[in-house]
Scaffold this motif. Sequence first.
Motif, mmCIF file in Angstrom:
data_model
loop_
_atom_site.group_PDB
_atom_site.id
_atom_site.type_symbol
_atom_site.label_atom_id
_atom_site.label_comp_id
_atom_site.label_asym_id
_atom_site.label_seq_id
_atom_site.Cartn_x
_atom_site.Cartn_y
_atom_site.Cartn_z
ATOM 1 N N ARG A 1 1.188 0.415 13.370
ATOM 2 C CA ARG A 1 1.304 -0.820 12.519
ATOM 3 C C ARG A 1 1.377 -0.339 10.883
ATOM 4 O O ARG A 1 2.197 -1.088 10.180
ATOM 5 N N ALA A 2 0.628 0.612 10.308
ATOM 6 C CA ALA A 2 0.814 1.077 9.111
ATOM 7 C C ALA A 2 1.970 2.001 8.594
ATOM 8 O O ALA A 2 2.291 1.920 7.437
ATOM 9 N N HIS A 3 2.315 2.594 9.485
ATOM 10 C CA HIS A 3 3.219 3.707 9.193
ATOM 11 C C HIS A 3 4.697 3.655 10.097
ATOM 12 O O HIS A 3 5.737 3.781 9.394
ATOM 13 N N LEU A 4 4.535 3.330 11.409
ATOM 14 C CA LEU A 4 5.788 3.304 12.065
ATOM 15 C C LEU A 4 6.447 2.106 11.841
ATOM 16 O O LEU A 4 7.844 2.082 11.597
ATOM 17 N N LEU A 5 5.911 0.848 12.002
ATOM 18 C CA LEU A 5 6.529 -0.488 11.704
ATOM 19 C C LEU A 5 7.542 -0.497 10.640
ATOM 20 O O LEU A 5 8.421 -1.065 10.677
ATOM 21 N N PRO A 6 6.911 -0.093 9.466
ATOM 22 C CA PRO A 6 7.420 -0.267 8.234
ATOM 23 C C PRO A 6 8.860 0.391 8.213
ATOM 24 O O PRO A 6 9.965 0.080 7.485
ATOM 25 N N LEU A 7 8.995 1.851 9.061
ATOM 26 C CA LEU A 7 10.016 2.487 9.312
ATOM 27 C C LEU A 7 11.490 1.561 9.851
ATOM 28 O O LEU A 7 12.480 2.005 9.824
ATOM 29 N N VAL A 8 10.879 0.830 10.451
ATOM 30 C CA VAL A 8 11.968 -0.111 11.300
ATOM 31 C C VAL A 8 12.957 -0.773 10.326
ATOM 32 O O VAL A 8 14.247 -0.796 10.571
#
Length: 312
Positions: free
Chosen positions: A102-109
């Motif tokens: 939620r905090a690190h991987l999804l923002p990379l999308v």
Amino acid sequence: METRRLQLLVELSRLGSMRAVAEATATTTSTVSQQLAVLAREMGAALIEPHGRRVRLTPAGRRLAEHAVTILGAVEAAHLDLAPGAEPNGTLRTAGFATAIRAHLLPLVTELATSHPGVHLLVREHEPAEALELLAADETDLALTYDYNLAPATFEPAVRATALWTAPWGLGVPAWDAADGGTTVEVFARFAAHDWIVNSRNTADETVIRTLASMAGFTPRITHRADNLDLVQGMITAGLGVGLLPAALGTVPNVRLIPLTAPDVVLRAYAVARHGRLNWPPLALITDLLTERSTRPDTGAPPGGRQGDGRS
């Protein structure tokens, strides 16, 4: 040397039985046995021996399995190195705990859609042990895991763990409890008579609690297990016990967090991948982006932990 036979040996060292190897590699037990017999003749040494109704690796077999991990990793790395084009492109399978996603991987999308549109992420939410099993079975390319400084994880030689962020944890107690201050051991000693709440899908925080309780001279009475930190706070509010909570997590009105120091309790997050794939462009890209994001002052350390709004 036929690398397929080396792969079967590695799988036997990991799974422990011919039948499990056959199921994992979509072949037959007879084929596995025959291929390992050929490998033994090639090496001039016995690689397996009877062990009850099953078999086990001989010392030579265990040693060759260690070499095989390096050999197979080098072969896979060579294939990746010779792949046409260095631009990251393809689908990266990820498995990890919810906070990391939620905090690190999804923002990379969102970032990837502009910077590397050829890279696509497949995401599965799993606790560390589950994610590492998927990695070993080649069902994911990247595992996002965590441990605690007082319950360190042990990673297999076939993988590399890249440290990401750390997050301090404290002890969640009912707001009306007046106990406060002191070292971690002193804090734990004051709650020796309480029930304790631990994670239902991971044993790391239970190990931390048992370790600190032992230092404080008691055995914790672990009675409740929950994977969601909102639920843990609800249990604490209801008077069902006390439990570890991330220091950065906002507590509900009837729960307060006692800081734990001397020793500190710190969650540590990792990006874990198999050695043979470390240089695969999509994997290298995402690992680098996660590492860079973990050090940004604007993102900080996430609450870290369980499912949902919780630990994982």
